[in-house]
Design a protein around this motif. Structure first.
Motif, mmCIF file in Angstrom:
data_model
loop_
_atom_site.group_PDB
_atom_site.id
_atom_site.type_symbol
_atom_site.label_atom_id
_atom_site.label_comp_id
_atom_site.label_asym_id
_atom_site.label_seq_id
_atom_site.Cartn_x
_atom_site.Cartn_y
_atom_site.Cartn_z
ATOM 1 N N SER A 288 28.039 -28.386 13.307
ATOM 2 C CA SER A 288 27.759 -28.247 14.945
ATOM 3 C C SER A 288 29.600 -29.085 14.722
ATOM 4 N N MET A 289 30.291 -29.379 13.770
ATOM 5 C CA MET A 289 31.513 -29.559 14.397
ATOM 6 C C MET A 289 32.732 -28.261 14.016
ATOM 7 N N GLY A 290 32.046 -27.259 14.133
ATOM 8 C CA GLY A 290 32.693 -26.107 13.606
ATOM 9 C C GLY A 290 33.542 -26.439 12.615
ATOM 10 N N GLY A 291 32.674 -26.075 11.557
ATOM 11 C CA GLY A 291 33.512 -26.567 10.458
ATOM 12 C C GLY A 291 33.346 -24.567 10.342
ATOM 13 N N GLN A 292 35.385 -24.087 9.621
ATOM 14 C CA GLN A 292 34.459 -22.590 9.497
ATOM 15 C C GLN A 292 34.752 -22.645 7.604
ATOM 16 N N LYS A 293 34.776 -23.828 6.802
ATOM 17 C CA LYS A 293 34.660 -23.487 5.181
ATOM 18 C C LYS A 293 33.022 -23.905 4.462
ATOM 19 N N ASN A 294 32.050 -23.144 5.173
ATOM 20 C CA ASN A 294 30.625 -23.243 4.548
ATOM 21 C C ASN A 294 30.131 -23.037 3.181
ATOM 22 N N ASN A 295 31.089 -22.685 2.662
ATOM 23 C CA ASN A 295 31.077 -22.737 1.024
ATOM 24 C C ASN A 295 32.025 -23.698 0.259
ATOM 25 N N VAL A 296 32.891 -24.112 1.028
ATOM 26 C CA VAL A 296 33.300 -25.963 0.298
ATOM 27 C C VAL A 296 32.458 -27.126 0.941
ATOM 28 N N VAL A 297 31.795 -26.772 1.422
ATOM 29 C CA VAL A 297 30.711 -28.011 1.946
ATOM 30 C C VAL A 297 29.543 -28.003 1.240
ATOM 31 N N ASN A 298 29.355 -26.124 0.899
ATOM 32 C CA ASN A 298 27.764 -26.318 0.067
ATOM 33 C C ASN A 298 28.388 -26.590 -0.949
ATOM 34 N N LEU A 299 29.307 -26.043 -1.426
ATOM 35 C CA LEU A 299 29.610 -26.410 -3.568
ATOM 36 C C LEU A 299 29.431 -28.311 -3.313
ATOM 37 N N GLY A 300 31.321 -28.941 -3.181
ATOM 38 C CA GLY A 300 30.510 -29.825 -2.362
ATOM 39 C C GLY A 300 30.491 -30.712 -2.935
ATOM 40 N N SER A 301 29.124 -30.691 -1.191
ATOM 41 C CA SER A 301 27.537 -31.634 -1.650
ATOM 42 C C SER A 301 27.313 -30.736 -2.678
ATOM 43 N N ALA A 302 26.604 -30.012 -2.943
ATOM 44 C CA ALA A 302 26.072 -29.524 -4.274
ATOM 45 C C ALA A 302 26.725 -30.487 -5.509
ATOM 46 N N LEU A 303 27.882 -30.804 -5.505
ATOM 47 C CA LEU A 303 28.456 -30.350 -6.566
ATOM 48 C C LEU A 303 29.080 -32.603 -6.789
ATOM 49 N N LEU A 304 29.154 -32.833 -6.048
ATOM 50 C CA LEU A 304 30.189 -34.087 -5.866
ATOM 51 C C LEU A 304 29.760 -35.293 -6.453
ATOM 52 N N PHE A 305 28.750 -35.805 -5.346
ATOM 53 C CA PHE A 305 28.359 -36.941 -5.521
ATOM 54 C C PHE A 305 26.344 -37.013 -7.028
ATOM 55 N N PRO A 306 26.609 -35.427 -7.522
ATOM 56 C CA PRO A 306 26.129 -35.265 -8.499
ATOM 57 C C PRO A 306 26.733 -35.383 -9.487
ATOM 58 N N GLY A 307 27.306 -34.834 -9.224
ATOM 59 C CA GLY A 307 28.571 -34.824 -10.387
ATOM 60 C C GLY A 307 28.875 -36.383 -11.283
#
Length: 180
Positions: A88-107
């Motif tokens: 909705s914010m017009g982001g283009q880096k979908n893979n970065v957000v998906n992997l970052g959200s899956a790995l950053l905080f839980p990591g």
């Protein structure tokens, strides 16, 4: 002169309506943090509802297992919310957000847990976590939580993005301080 009268006549919502929905500078990081907050909120509400329904087994540690399971299985919802906000914010880096959200905080949480457990093992503490439990937590994370997060993000990116009702101005405008 007319422009000054027009500016003076605008106040409140009329003054800031074109600035309210301006995109933030780091939309990727905002989406990643939104994912973590959503997962914590969903997990907390689920655990509180289970507790309210007196679903609290008497076996020692089983409530913590229920919390971990709620954390793992809520990752699909949080991945969806993160992906929906990012698209909705017009982001283009979908893979970065998906992997970052899956790995950053839980990591971060898992590495902190591992470091504290290592210190407890070096001090020969009896309250340390066994290596089998840590491996099991890693398997839960990478075999269930990460794919569910990616699935939620994939479903969110397939949907039509949410459009703002109010368009933003092309040039950012300074909002004057409120006179008190």
């Amino acid at each position: 002169m007319e422009e000054e009268d027009e500016i003076e006549g605008e106040s409140g919502w009329k003054l800031v309506r074109g600035e309210v929905f301006r995109l933030p500078l780091m939309t990727e990081l905002l989406s990643i943090f939104l994912r973590s907050c959503t997962q914590i909120l969903v997990m907390t509400l689920t655990v509180l509802c289970l507790r309210r329904l007196d679903f609290c087994p008497a076996k020692r540690g089983s409530f913590l297992v229920a919390i971990c399971n709620c954390w793992v299985f809520s990752s699909s919802i949080s991945g969806f919310v993160s992906g929906r906000m990012f698209s909705s914010m017009g982001g283009q880096k979908n893979n970065v957000v998906n992997l970052g959200s899956a790995l950053l905080f839980p990591g971060f949480v898992f590495s902190t847990l591992f470091l504290l457990n290592l210190i407890m093992t070096m001090n020969k503490s009896t309250s340390r976590i066994s290596i089998f439990t840590l491996v099991f937590m890693l398997l839960l994370w990478f075999r269930i939580s990460v794919p569910l997060n990616l699935l939620g993000g994939y479903l969110a990116y397939k949907m039509k993005p949410i459009k703002c009702l109010v368009p933003t101005h092309q040039i950012p405008r300074e909002v004057p301080p409120e006179p008190f």
